[in-house]
Write an enzyme that holds these catalytic residues in place. Structure first.
Site, short mmCIF file in Angstrom:
data_model
loop_
_atom_site.label_atom_id
_atom_site.label_comp_id
_atom_site.label_asym_id
_atom_site.label_seq_id
_atom_site.Cartn_x
_atom_site.Cartn_y
_atom_site.Cartn_z
N GLY A 45 0.93 -1.42 0.04
CA GLY A 45 0.12 0.32 0.33
C GLY A 45 0.97 1.42 0.15
N GLN A 50 3.24 10.14 0.22
CA GLN A 50 3.88 9.67 0.53
C GLN A 50 5.40 9.94 -0.94
OE1 GLN A 50 2.75 5.22 2.04
NE2 GLN A 50 4.79 5.44 2.80
N CYS A 92 6.86 0.10 6.95
CA CYS A 92 6.39 1.53 5.72
C CYS A 92 7.32 2.01 5.01
CB CYS A 92 5.99 2.63 6.83
SG CYS A 92 5.02 4.42 5.59
N LEU A 93 6.57 2.14 4.04
CA LEU A 93 7.83 2.63 2.12
C LEU A 93 8.81 3.88 2.76
CD1 LEU A 93 6.29 1.31 -1.03
CD2 LEU A 93 8.08 -0.20 0.65
N HIS A 134 -3.50 2.38 7.88
CA HIS A 134 -2.15 2.26 8.27
C HIS A 134 -1.87 3.21 7.50
CE1 HIS A 134 2.62 2.07 7.79
NE2 HIS A 134 1.76 2.42 6.59
N GLU A 135 -2.91 3.14 6.06
CA GLU A 135 -3.26 4.06 4.68
C GLU A 135 -4.07 5.55 5.41
OE1 GLU A 135 -0.61 3.91 2.70
OE2 GLU A 135 0.29 1.94 3.34
N HIS A 138 -2.24 7.50 7.35
CA HIS A 138 -1.09 8.26 6.54
C HIS A 138 -1.67 9.76 5.73
CE1 HIS A 138 2.79 6.91 5.54
NE2 HIS A 138 2.58 5.76 5.24
NI NI Z 1 2.92 3.90 5.39
#
Ligand code: NI
Length: 169
Positions: A45, A50, A92-93, A134-135, A138
């Protein structure tokens, strides 16, 4: 096109996104590029902040590109109900190589718009519920380290500072 993923503590990650109001070709291209970027990074995701775009848009694909039915675009999403609790590892990326256990609701029901602006509701449980939370976090400028216990957060921030000093972050 693969986009550049920004890392913590880039300020855009901590800002609430702007609501999406135009469901045009530009939005569709951004979502397509976000999927491509997610797959290239072996993620499940990605949220628009991001990639430096402060908008309420996120993409999720638990199959990591293997099953088109799993592709999910959430525009202006919100969680309308949640139940249960799960304490599982999360990454998380924008925090490469950081994995820590975080408490999340076990099930959520969300409301969002698709790329054409059509509203829909959807349920998620387990990993999908975790990913949705999580998303959607963000998009409010909320990062998963702030869902960790204070001790884990301190250890994680120390690890990041060490990586920064070594030029590996
Ligand atoms: Ni993330």
């Amino acid at each position: 096109m693969i986009l550049k993923i920004v890392k913590y503590p880039e300020p855009v990650l901590s800002q609430p996104g702007e609501p999406v109001t135009e469901f045009n070709a530009e939005l569709k291209k951004l979502a397509a590029d976000m999927f491509e970027t997610t797959y290239a990074s072996q993620g499940v995701g990605l949220a628009a902040p991001q990639v430096g775009v402060s908008k309420l848009l996120t993409v999720i694909d638990l199959s990591m590109g293997k099953d088109p039915k799993d592709k999910l675009v959430l525009v202006n999403p919100e969680i309308i109900s949640s139940e249960g609790r799960l304490y599982e590892e999360e990454g998380c990326l924008s925090f490469p190589e950081i994995k820590e256990k975080v408490v999340r609701a076990a099930k959520v029901r969300i409301r969002a718009q698709d790329l054409n602006g059509k509203w829909f509701e959807m349920d998620g449980d387990d990993l999908l519920a975790r990913c949705m939370q999580h998303e959607i976090d963000h998009l409010a400028g909320m990062l998963f380290i702030f869902r960790m216990s204070g001790l884990k957060r301190d250890l994680t921030l120390r690890k990041i500072r060490k990586l920064q000093r070594e030029g590996k972050w």
